[in-house]
Design a protein around this motif. Structure first.
Motif, PDB file in Angstrom:
ATOM      1  N   ALA A 229       0.886  -1.326  -0.068  1.00 15.86           N
ATOM      2  CA  ALA A 229      -0.026   0.048  -0.064  1.00 15.86           C
ATOM      3  C   ALA A 229       0.772   1.175  -0.022  1.00 15.86           C
ATOM      4  CB  ALA A 229      -0.901   0.130   1.026  1.00 15.86           C
ATOM      5  N   SER A 230       1.909   1.214   0.961  1.00  9.60           N
ATOM      6  CA  SER A 230       2.789   2.454   0.830  1.00  9.60           C
ATOM      7  C   SER A 230       3.672   2.629  -0.381  1.00  9.60           C
ATOM      8  CB  SER A 230       3.705   2.453   2.089  1.00  9.60           C
ATOM      9  OG  SER A 230       2.871   2.410   3.204  1.00  9.60           O
ATOM     10  N   ILE A 231       4.252   1.447  -0.841  1.00 11.42           N
ATOM     11  CA  ILE A 231       5.034   1.437  -1.971  1.00 11.42           C
ATOM     12  C   ILE A 231       4.326   1.865  -3.131  1.00 11.42           C
ATOM     13  CG2 ILE A 231       6.147   0.191  -3.694  1.00 11.42           C
ATOM     14  CD1 ILE A 231       7.163  -1.414  -1.065  1.00 11.42           C
ATOM     15  N   SER A 232       2.868   1.499  -3.468  1.00 14.46           N
ATOM     16  CA  SER A 232       1.917   1.885  -4.515  1.00 14.46           C
ATOM     17  C   SER A 232       1.970   3.501  -4.423  1.00 14.46           C
ATOM     18  CB  SER A 232       0.658   1.107  -4.417  1.00 14.46           C
ATOM     19  OG  SER A 232       0.957  -0.286  -4.427  1.00 14.46           O
ATOM     20  N   THR A 233       1.535   3.990  -3.328  1.00 14.86           N
ATOM     21  CA  THR A 233       1.422   5.415  -2.964  1.00 14.86           C
ATOM     22  C   THR A 233       2.549   6.174  -3.662  1.00 14.86           C
ATOM     23  OG1 THR A 233      -0.326   4.933  -1.327  1.00 14.86           O
ATOM     24  CG2 THR A 233       0.749   7.194  -1.313  1.00 14.86           C
ATOM     25  N   PHE A 234       3.583   5.903  -3.034  1.00 13.18           N
ATOM     26  CA  PHE A 234       4.967   6.420  -3.504  1.00 13.18           C
ATOM     27  C   PHE A 234       5.090   6.424  -4.997  1.00 13.18           C
ATOM     28  CE2 PHE A 234       9.386   6.344  -4.567  1.00 13.18           C
ATOM     29  CZ  PHE A 234       9.892   7.486  -3.883  1.00 13.18           C
ATOM     30  N   LEU A 235       4.856   5.270  -5.623  1.00  9.72           N
ATOM     31  CA  LEU A 235       5.325   5.244  -6.979  1.00  9.72           C
ATOM     32  C   LEU A 235       4.009   5.901  -7.675  1.00  9.72           C
ATOM     33  CD1 LEU A 235       6.711   1.712  -7.362  1.00  9.72           C
ATOM     34  CD2 LEU A 235       7.842   3.870  -7.482  1.00  9.72           C
ATOM     35  N   LEU A 236       2.834   5.742  -7.564  1.00 10.76           N
ATOM     36  CA  LEU A 236       1.910   6.496  -7.930  1.00 10.76           C
ATOM     37  C   LEU A 236       1.973   8.136  -8.023  1.00 10.76           C
ATOM     38  CD1 LEU A 236      -1.053   6.679  -9.473  1.00 10.76           C
ATOM     39  CD2 LEU A 236      -2.184   6.487  -7.239  1.00 10.76           C
ATOM     40  N   GLU A 237       2.426   8.582  -6.799  1.00 14.38           N
ATOM     41  CA  GLU A 237       2.817   9.990  -6.626  1.00 14.38           C
ATOM     42  C   GLU A 237       3.743  10.253  -7.847  1.00 14.38           C
ATOM     43  OE1 GLU A 237       4.414  13.128  -3.353  1.00 14.38           O
ATOM     44  OE2 GLU A 237       3.683  11.434  -2.717  1.00 14.38           O
ATOM     45  N   SER A 238       5.002   9.472  -7.956  1.00 11.06           N
ATOM     46  CA  SER A 238       5.973   9.730  -9.126  1.00 11.06           C
ATOM     47  C   SER A 238       5.499   9.788 -10.344  1.00 11.06           C
ATOM     48  CB  SER A 238       7.006   8.486  -8.820  1.00 11.06           C
ATOM     49  OG  SER A 238       7.778   8.685  -7.532  1.00 11.06           O
ATOM     50  N   HIS A 239       4.632   8.811 -10.615  1.00 13.66           N
ATOM     51  CA  HIS A 239       3.816   8.786 -11.996  1.00 13.66           C
ATOM     52  C   HIS A 239       3.089  10.187 -12.299  1.00 13.66           C
ATOM     53  CE1 HIS A 239       1.865   7.413 -15.317  1.00 13.66           C
ATOM     54  NE2 HIS A 239       0.586   7.700 -14.922  1.00 13.66           N
ATOM     55  N   LEU A 240       2.204  10.528 -11.090  1.00 14.84           N
ATOM     56  CA  LEU A 240       1.806  11.843 -11.520  1.00 14.84           C
ATOM     57  C   LEU A 240       2.214  12.865 -11.383  1.00 14.84           C
ATOM     58  CD1 LEU A 240      -1.361  10.713  -9.080  1.00 14.84           C
ATOM     59  CD2 LEU A 240      -1.349  10.686 -11.514  1.00 14.84           C
ATOM     60  N   LYS A 241       3.472  12.853 -10.863  1.00 18.40           N
ATOM     61  CA  LYS A 241       4.434  14.130 -10.780  1.00 18.40           C
ATOM     62  C   LYS A 241       5.271  14.034 -11.942  1.00 18.40           C
ATOM     63  CE  LYS A 241       3.860  15.644  -5.856  1.00 18.40           C
ATOM     64  NZ  LYS A 241       4.414  15.700  -4.708  1.00 18.40           N
ATOM     65  N   GLN A 242       5.320  12.955 -12.623  1.00 20.16           N
ATOM     66  CA  GLN A 242       6.434  12.688 -13.478  1.00 20.16           C
ATOM     67  C   GLN A 242       7.791  12.791 -13.143  1.00 20.16           C
ATOM     68  OE1 GLN A 242       4.958  14.914 -16.920  1.00 20.16           O
ATOM     69  NE2 GLN A 242       4.049  13.214 -17.851  1.00 20.16           N
ATOM     70  N   ARG A 243       7.945  12.234 -11.883  1.00 26.06           N
ATOM     71  CA  ARG A 243       9.357  12.449 -11.390  1.00 26.06           C
ATOM     72  C   ARG A 243      10.338  11.657 -12.052  1.00 26.06           C
ATOM     73  NH1 ARG A 243       7.795  10.365  -5.387  1.00 26.06           N
ATOM     74  NH2 ARG A 243       7.211  12.433  -4.473  1.00 26.06           N
ATOM     75  N   THR A 244      11.381  12.370 -12.173  1.00 25.12           N
ATOM     76  CA  THR A 244      12.641  11.603 -12.983  1.00 25.12           C
ATOM     77  C   THR A 244      13.228  10.436 -11.741  1.00 25.12           C
ATOM     78  OG1 THR A 244      14.430  13.186 -12.157  1.00 25.12           O
ATOM     79  CG2 THR A 244      13.417  13.533 -14.202  1.00 25.12           C
ATOM     80  N   VAL A 245      14.137   9.500 -12.401  1.00 22.81           N
ATOM     81  CA  VAL A 245      14.656   8.879 -11.250  1.00 22.81           C
ATOM     82  C   VAL A 245      15.429   9.292  -9.915  1.00 22.81           C
ATOM     83  CG1 VAL A 245      16.494   6.863 -10.813  1.00 22.81           C
ATOM     84  CG2 VAL A 245      14.840   6.928 -12.891  1.00 22.81           C
ATOM     85  N   ALA A 246      16.227  10.684 -10.594  1.00 24.26           N
ATOM     86  CA  ALA A 246      16.689  11.376  -9.575  1.00 24.26           C
ATOM     87  C   ALA A 246      15.725  12.001  -8.504  1.00 24.26           C
ATOM     88  CB  ALA A 246      17.768  12.472 -10.192  1.00 24.26           C
ATOM     89  N   GLU A 247      14.713  12.305  -8.944  1.00 28.07           N
ATOM     90  CA  GLU A 247      13.718  12.935  -8.215  1.00 28.07           C
ATOM     91  C   GLU A 247      13.058  11.796  -7.384  1.00 28.07           C
ATOM     92  OE1 GLU A 247      12.318  16.725 -11.003  1.00 28.07           O
ATOM     93  OE2 GLU A 247      11.367  14.813 -11.248  1.00 28.07           O
ATOM     94  N   GLU A 248      13.038  10.694  -7.752  1.00 27.65           N
ATOM     95  CA  GLU A 248      12.569   9.647  -6.984  1.00 27.65           C
ATOM     96  C   GLU A 248      13.170   9.410  -5.913  1.00 27.65           C
ATOM     97  OE1 GLU A 248       9.723   6.711  -9.220  1.00 27.65           O
ATOM     98  OE2 GLU A 248      11.451   6.527 -10.126  1.00 27.65           O
TER      99      GLU A 248
END
Length: 295
Positions: A229-248
């Motif tokens: 649940a927590s990992i999915s939230t983190f990665l979904l936020e990354s997707h929605l914000k279009q984070r780069t790997v460095a930003e992740e």
């Protein structure tokens, strides 16, 4: 040090776990990690990682071949180790299950590997002393018998195989021994659930001094629901914000790695009660949207 993940199938949560695990290692990786190998039949889940990972594409035919003569599914883990070790035998190899993350010092782990120490996630105890039905049956089947030229004795421990770390010395020999033990146990029809785990446990302890990887790497196999649940939230936020790997990697600084336990033992009675309550009190007033009318 080279990292290895074996990931197959289309379960997106498994690929979420793998991505998160990779990010946790990349935070400390520069100068220590030489490559991250993904042996997978689903490379599309890792495109955004770009050059940070190397894909070793496999398909159902290869997975079937890796299961060997006796079609033991988890023999594929040992074969994946063999594949990557053969490519770069002079570099230490760290295999990771998908449900893992780095929380300790990768530098210290690397230094111990360099001294010739091998790692598995944790020592679960002598097979002779373990108490589950599977473990008791397995001990009855293997005690005092030779597998891969090794006579199984009370000293042989079961180690958790969520992490397997091999120094750059004797790694091919250790993997070959694990394969022989695995295949000979399959031929004798030893209860199969823990064969690959015990084969690696015996092969590595026969080849190297051993340490637990638990001080460095979390393995949340028994608490996946909370972590997913927590990992999915983190990665979904990354997707929605279009984070780069460095930003992740920067965002991981704010991730709370202490928010969930990495191990939790739940009594079988609780599982049985939950199933009973679900059966006696099923949900009511279930509604679905109506299908669109056909034109």
């Amino acid at each position: 040090m080279q990292l290895l993940y074996l990931v197959f199938g289309k379960n997106v949560q498994v690929h979420f776990q793998t991505n998160f695990s990779i990010l946790s290692f990349l935070r400390q990786g520069p100068g220590i990690i030489t490559s991250i190998k993904l042996v997978t039949d689903s490379p599309d889940f890792y495109r955004h990682l770009g050059s940070a990972v190397t894909i070793e594409a496999i398909d159902a035919a290869i997975l079937n071949e890796w299961q060997g003569e006796y079609k033991f599914f988890w023999r594929a883990k040992i074969k994946a180790l063999e594949l990557v070790a053969q490519q770069q035998p002079d570099i230490p190899l760290l295999y990771l299950d998908t449900d893992t993350f780095l929380h300790g010092s990768l530098s210290q782990l690397s230094q111990q590997l360099a001294t010739g120490t091998a790692f598995m996630h944790e020592a679960e105890g002598s097979l002779a002393a373990l108490t589950s039905k599977t473990e008791r049956l397995m001990w009855q089947q293997v005690q005092g018998k030779p597998f891969g030229g090794v006579i199984i004795q009370e000293k042989h421990q079961m180690w958790n195989a969520g992490v397997v770390a091999l120094p750059a010395t004797h790694n091919l020999e250790a993997i070959a021994l694990a394969l022989r033990i695995c295949d000979e146990m399959c031929a004798l029809r030893v209860t199969s659930r823990l064969i690959e785990q015990f084969s690696l446990s015996v092969a590595l302890t026969e080849t190297y001094p051993m340490q637990e990887a638990r001080p460095y790497i979390g393995h949340y196999w028994s608490t996946k629901d909370e972590w997913n649940a927590s990992i999915s939230t983190f990665l979904l936020e990354s997707h929605l914000k279009q984070r780069t790997v460095a930003e992740e990697l920067a965002a991981l600084a704010d991730f709370n790695f202490q928010q969930h336990p990495i191990k939790k033992k739940i009594r079988n009675t609780e599982h049985r009660l939950h199933r009973l309550v679900s059966k006696l009190l099923p949900p009511r007033s279930i509604e679905f949207i109506a299908p669109s009318p056909k034109k």
